[in-house]
Each structure stands twice: as C-alpha cells, then as structure tokens.
Design a protein around this motif. Structure first.
Motif, PDB file in Angstrom:
ATOM      1  N   LEU A  29       4.788  -4.434   7.135  1.00  0.00           N
ATOM      2  CA  LEU A  29       5.583  -2.200   7.782  1.00  0.00           C
ATOM      3  C   LEU A  29       4.730  -2.116   7.587  1.00  0.00           C
ATOM      4  O   LEU A  29       4.312  -1.666   6.360  1.00  0.00           O
ATOM      5  N   THR A  30       4.509  -0.377   8.406  1.00  0.00           N
ATOM      6  CA  THR A  30       3.786   0.274   8.079  1.00  0.00           C
ATOM      7  C   THR A  30       4.983   1.824   8.856  1.00  0.00           C
ATOM      8  O   THR A  30       5.434   1.696   9.165  1.00  0.00           O
ATOM      9  N   ILE A  31       5.106   2.195   7.480  1.00  0.00           N
ATOM     10  CA  ILE A  31       6.186   3.528   7.114  1.00  0.00           C
ATOM     11  C   ILE A  31       5.727   4.717   7.733  1.00  0.00           C
ATOM     12  O   ILE A  31       4.401   5.077   7.203  1.00  0.00           O
ATOM     13  N   ALA A  32       5.989   5.377   8.858  1.00  0.00           N
ATOM     14  CA  ALA A  32       5.652   6.734   9.564  1.00  0.00           C
ATOM     15  C   ALA A  32       4.922   7.811   8.090  1.00  0.00           C
ATOM     16  O   ALA A  32       6.323   7.435   7.463  1.00  0.00           O
ATOM     17  N   ASP A  33       4.748   8.830   8.326  1.00  0.00           N
ATOM     18  CA  ASP A  33       4.122  10.087   7.661  1.00  0.00           C
ATOM     19  C   ASP A  33       5.451  10.473   7.979  1.00  0.00           C
ATOM     20  O   ASP A  33       6.673  10.805   7.975  1.00  0.00           O
ATOM     21  N   GLY A  34       6.496  11.120   6.494  1.00  0.00           N
ATOM     22  CA  GLY A  34       7.397  12.192   5.834  1.00  0.00           C
ATOM     23  C   GLY A  34       7.045  13.366   7.016  1.00  0.00           C
ATOM     24  O   GLY A  34       5.995  14.143   6.994  1.00  0.00           O
ATOM     25  N   ASP A  35       8.141  13.887   7.192  1.00  0.00           N
ATOM     26  CA  ASP A  35       8.350  14.944   7.995  1.00  0.00           C
ATOM     27  C   ASP A  35       8.003  15.926   7.154  1.00  0.00           C
ATOM     28  O   ASP A  35       8.457  16.498   5.686  1.00  0.00           O
ATOM     29  N   ILE A  83       5.801  13.119   2.615  1.00  0.00           N
ATOM     30  CA  ILE A  83       5.186  11.769   1.288  1.00  0.00           C
ATOM     31  C   ILE A  83       4.054  11.343   2.699  1.00  0.00           C
ATOM     32  O   ILE A  83       4.022  11.599   4.153  1.00  0.00           O
ATOM     33  N   SER A  84       2.963  10.830   2.117  1.00  0.00           N
ATOM     34  CA  SER A  84       2.018   9.995   3.610  1.00  0.00           C
ATOM     35  C   SER A  84       0.697   9.546   2.098  1.00  0.00           C
ATOM     36  O   SER A  84       0.959   9.451   0.753  1.00  0.00           O
ATOM     37  N   ALA A  85       0.461   8.195   2.987  1.00  0.00           N
ATOM     38  CA  ALA A  85      -0.800   8.031   1.762  1.00  0.00           C
ATOM     39  C   ALA A  85      -1.716   8.412   0.959  1.00  0.00           C
ATOM     40  O   ALA A  85      -1.493   7.938  -0.031  1.00  0.00           O
ATOM     41  N   GLY A  86      -1.552   9.683   1.499  1.00  0.00           N
ATOM     42  CA  GLY A  86      -2.995  11.229   0.900  1.00  0.00           C
ATOM     43  C   GLY A  86      -1.698  11.643  -0.137  1.00  0.00           C
ATOM     44  O   GLY A  86      -2.479  12.142  -1.002  1.00  0.00           O
ATOM     45  N   ALA A  87      -0.824  11.802  -0.079  1.00  0.00           N
ATOM     46  CA  ALA A  87       0.180  12.095  -0.807  1.00  0.00           C
ATOM     47  C   ALA A  87       1.001  11.657  -1.969  1.00  0.00           C
ATOM     48  O   ALA A  87       1.895  11.345  -2.233  1.00  0.00           O
ATOM     49  N   GLY A  88       0.230  10.307  -2.176  1.00  0.00           N
ATOM     50  CA  GLY A  88       1.192   9.727  -2.943  1.00  0.00           C
ATOM     51  C   GLY A  88       1.232   8.483  -2.804  1.00  0.00           C
ATOM     52  O   GLY A  88       1.923   6.719  -3.359  1.00  0.00           O
ATOM     53  N   GLY A  89       2.124   8.033  -1.492  1.00  0.00           N
ATOM     54  CA  GLY A  89       2.995   7.732  -0.905  1.00  0.00           C
ATOM     55  C   GLY A  89       4.440   6.869  -1.203  1.00  0.00           C
ATOM     56  O   GLY A  89       4.914   7.656  -1.462  1.00  0.00           O
ATOM     57  N   ILE A  90       5.153   6.163  -0.662  1.00  0.00           N
ATOM     58  CA  ILE A  90       6.241   5.724  -0.633  1.00  0.00           C
ATOM     59  C   ILE A  90       5.904   4.844  -2.745  1.00  0.00           C
ATOM     60  O   ILE A  90       5.840   4.102  -2.743  1.00  0.00           O
ATOM     61  N   GLN A  91       7.686   5.106  -2.631  1.00  0.00           N
ATOM     62  CA  GLN A  91       7.399   4.467  -5.082  1.00  0.00           C
ATOM     63  C   GLN A  91       8.345   3.828  -4.912  1.00  0.00           C
ATOM     64  O   GLN A  91       9.090   3.299  -4.741  1.00  0.00           O
ATOM     65  N   TRP A  92       7.282   1.704  -4.448  1.00  0.00           N
ATOM     66  CA  TRP A  92       8.516   1.274  -3.951  1.00  0.00           C
ATOM     67  C   TRP A  92       9.152   0.696  -5.267  1.00  0.00           C
ATOM     68  O   TRP A  92       9.939   0.008  -4.355  1.00  0.00           O
ATOM     69  N   SER A 135       0.731  -1.040  -0.122  1.00  0.00           N
ATOM     70  CA  SER A 135       0.068   0.301   0.278  1.00  0.00           C
ATOM     71  C   SER A 135       0.726   0.929   0.096  1.00  0.00           C
ATOM     72  O   SER A 135       2.318   0.635   0.128  1.00  0.00           O
ATOM     73  N   PRO A 136       0.500   2.511  -0.600  1.00  0.00           N
ATOM     74  CA  PRO A 136       1.432   2.964  -0.393  1.00  0.00           C
ATOM     75  C   PRO A 136       2.756   3.715   1.050  1.00  0.00           C
ATOM     76  O   PRO A 136       3.608   4.029   0.688  1.00  0.00           O
ATOM     77  N   MET A 137       1.609   3.480   2.137  1.00  0.00           N
ATOM     78  CA  MET A 137       3.256   3.188   3.396  1.00  0.00           C
ATOM     79  C   MET A 137       2.905   2.241   3.682  1.00  0.00           C
ATOM     80  O   MET A 137       3.504   2.056   4.908  1.00  0.00           O
ATOM     81  N   GLN A 138       3.064   1.426   2.978  1.00  0.00           N
ATOM     82  CA  GLN A 138       3.187  -0.306   3.811  1.00  0.00           C
ATOM     83  C   GLN A 138       3.810  -1.320   3.049  1.00  0.00           C
ATOM     84  O   GLN A 138       3.687  -1.201   1.314  1.00  0.00           O
TER      85      GLN A 138
END
Length: 398
Positions: free
Chosen positions: A88-94, A155-164, A55-58
């Motif tokens: 694993l869930t990645i915390a939102d970006g700073d 970065i966050s789920a609503g902002a597109g998330g990690i480009q895995w 998922s965007p942040m997982q």
C-alpha cells in the motif's frame, strides 16, 4: 428454505448456503441479542495481517487469514486468506494539516451491496486533513478495520516519510478463533456459557454474565498478581508462600509456608562488653538462616509477616565476676517483652540465660536480643567452647 445444509443436495447449493453452514465452526458474535445465533465474530486469526513499513511512504500487510461477517446477517461469514503481502502506498501529507488514513480488509459482494464488484481486498481509505483529524468512515462492503496511519502535514518520502515503528500506526483489528478456541483478547463479553479467553496471561471463563477467572470454579491456586480473592477459601501462591483468602484479605496458611530466622554470636572474637545495669542490644554477626532476608544489620531483624511467631533467645555470659544478675530479653520495636525476659544470679562459671515463647508480631516490627548484667563493672558475653548468644524466630500462623 429456512433449514440449510452444505453438500447435501446433488445440485443447487449456493454460496450463501455454504457460508451460513460453515459458520457453525466459528465463534458466534454474541455482543447483542440479535447477533447471538447467525452472526459470527469477525477478526484476524492470531499472528496474521501484520503491518510492516517497506519504504518511507509504503507499507505491506502480511499474509494471514480472517473472518469477515457480512453486514446483512443472511450473508453469513466470509472466510478470507491473504496469501502474499499486499503493498500500500500512502499519499503525501497535506501542506497545512495532519490526516489519518484507514487500512481495512473488505469483502465486496454485489449481490448484497450493489457495488458492481465481487471480491475481497486489503484497501487504503484516505482521510481528510484537519486541525484535529479523525479516521475516515469505512468504505463499501463488509469490512474489518486493520490499522490507522497518522500522516503528518508536509510529510513525503523526501521529508522522512512515515515513522512506521512509532505511534503513527495504531492497530485496530482483533483476534478470532474457531468455536471452542481460547481467545487471546479482552474488552468484550462472552458469546456463550463455557467460552474461554486468555487475558493478560489469566485464563477466564464466561458464565453467562461475566468473565470468571479460572481458579474460581475449579479451586485452583491463583497467581501472586491476584489482588482480591474471588471466594472465601481460594488460595494463591505469593512468592513461594501459600495464602488463603478469608473473605477480606490474604492470610498465610498454617504449616504450609514457614519463615525461619536464626542469628548467633558464637566466636570468642565476637564477644561484646556490656555495661552494668542497662539492657544492651547484642550483636549477632553469624546468620544461620534468614528465609525472608529480614536481618539487615548485626542486631536487628525486621518482621516480614504478620502473625504468631515462636521466638527463642539466649545470652551467655563469661565468668568475669560472680556477683549480680545476668539477663536476656527480646525487644520488639525497641520495647522489652515481659514474656521474653529472663534473669538469673551469677555463679562460678559461664552463665547462659534465656528461653522461648509465642508472640504475635506485625510485619515491619523489629526484633532484637538485649543482654543485662548488674555487676559493678562491664562484663563480656561469651562465645566459643560450646557457648553462644542467639536469637531465632519461626512464623507459625496468621
């Protein structure tokens, strides 16, 4: 006790006994003298613990097996299996800065690290946001780094998330195999004489000092990608041609790799008019053989290989006149060759003139057949009815 055995005593075998003795089946670490005997090479069994964005942040770390060497040599090596994917869930970006998070495989053993926990885990270590972020230090216990994940600012789920599937994810772990196995990796020194590794498709053996490519000790034929030979007398396959390393360069092997070329002007419709008293390059439209694809026009052959060549040439002249001389000459890089020049008087009938000779040629030079006649007017070459003009070449040796 300094001598330990697994499954020998009726009672009293410890977990430490088991780890240390089972390490006899594992590849030694061997990256420093103090690691040579009791420390095992850590790593992941090839193909395991693959990171997949879910998922965007997982992300998930897939099933697999690994070896984790204890920080303390006396701990031995831990054999770890991840039997189902770990989420694993990645915390939102700073808001201001990027950061780098670390994903690692860890073994916590309270008997050694005093963490109060005894377990194996796949865990996420959150990094510190910074203008130039770096991966965080590993957590407690004995660990193997698996991946780093670049977490962009904001970065966050609503902002597109990690480009895995991009460079945001960096693989850090390395492969490991059982003792005697061929290791699919490079960038480390061998642990023992006779160890093998597969690096970029090339099999290498550790001789105690350096990795030696497989063809050297057994005399095998090296692949065409081998730039420099390992020893005088080594052979390599260069696009189907066998070459021998002479100590400074690759030389083609006499009799083992020929190059043949032959082109002809043999049809009546191909006859060529030649002006008097000048050497004129003849067109040879019909190619019988060209193993190196060197014939790029109707009259020029580009030499593909340096060495000694047997060159044969003939020019046949029509009975347009019975006076003057008729000739044939091989031109190398546009220059006529004395040993490949022939002249004969005209006669009452067709005249065929030519021969053959050995000549040393350099790759990139050109070969051409030129004709000559000294009658007062133009005369045609002759093709058909059993006659032809022809140029052929055969590579003999370097």
């Amino acid at each position: 006790m300094t001598v330990r055995a697994a499954w020998l005593q009726t009672t009293g075998q410890t977990r430490e006994d088991t780890r240390l003795t089972l390490a006899a089946l594992l590849t030694p670490s061997g990256q420093s003298a103090e690691e040579a005997q009791l420390r095992s090479r850590p790593g992941v069994v090839p193909g395991g613990l693959v990171l997949t964005g879910s998922s965007p942040m997982q992300c998930t770390i897939g099933a697999g097996r690994a070896i984790v060497q204890g920080k303390d040599t006396a701990q031995g090596a831990y054999l770890v299996a991840v039997t189902s994917p770990e989420l694993l869930t990645i915390a939102d970006g700073d808001p201001m800065y990027d950061r780098i998070d670390l994903i690692e495989l860890a073994v916590l053993d309270d008997a050694y690290d005093r963490t109060g926990v005894t377990e194996a885990v796949v865990r996420l270590v959150k990094g510190v946001p910074a203008a130039s972020p770096v991966a965080p230090a590993t957590g407690p216990g004995s660990t193997i780094p698996l991946y780093t994940v670049l977490v962009p600012k904001g970065i966050s789920a609503g902002a597109g998330g990690i480009q895995w599937n991009t460079s945001a994810v960096t693989t850090l772990h390395w492969p490991v195999v059982a003792l005697g196995g061929i290791l699919p990796a490079s960038g480390f020194k061998g642990a023992y004489v006779g160890q093998y590794r597969d690096t970029a498709g090339l099999l290498q053996r550790w001789d105690g000092t350096t990795w030696v490519s497989y063809p050297k000790p057994v005399g095998g034929i090296a692949p065409s990608t081998t730039t420099n030979g390992a020893y005088t007398g080594q052979y390599r396959d260069n696009g189907g041609g066998l070459q021998r390393w002479n100590g400074s360069s690759w030389q083609y092997v006499e009799g083992a790799s020929t190059v043949l070329f032959s082109a002809t002007q043999w049809l009546t419709t191909q006859a060529q008019s030649v002006a008097p008293n000048t050497w004129t390059v003849l067109n040879l439209p019909t190619v019988e053989v060209d193993e190196a694809t060197g014939w790029t026009t109707n009259n020029t052959y580009t030499v593909p290989r340096t060495g000694w060549w047997r060159v044969s040439a003939h020019a046949t002249w029509a009975n347009d006149a019975q006076t003057g001389m008729r000739g044939a000459r091989v031109m190398v890089a546009g220059v006529g060759q004395g040993r490949l020049t022939w002249l004969t008087p005209a006669g009452n009938g067709a005249i065929s003139v030519g021969g053959s000779s050995l000549i040393r040629l350099v790759a990139g030079e050109t070969l051409q057949l030129a004709g000559f006649q000294s009658h007062t007017a133009a005369i045609k070459t002759l093709g058909g009815s059993g006659y032809a003009c022809t140029l052929s070449a055969e590579w003999i040796k370097s």
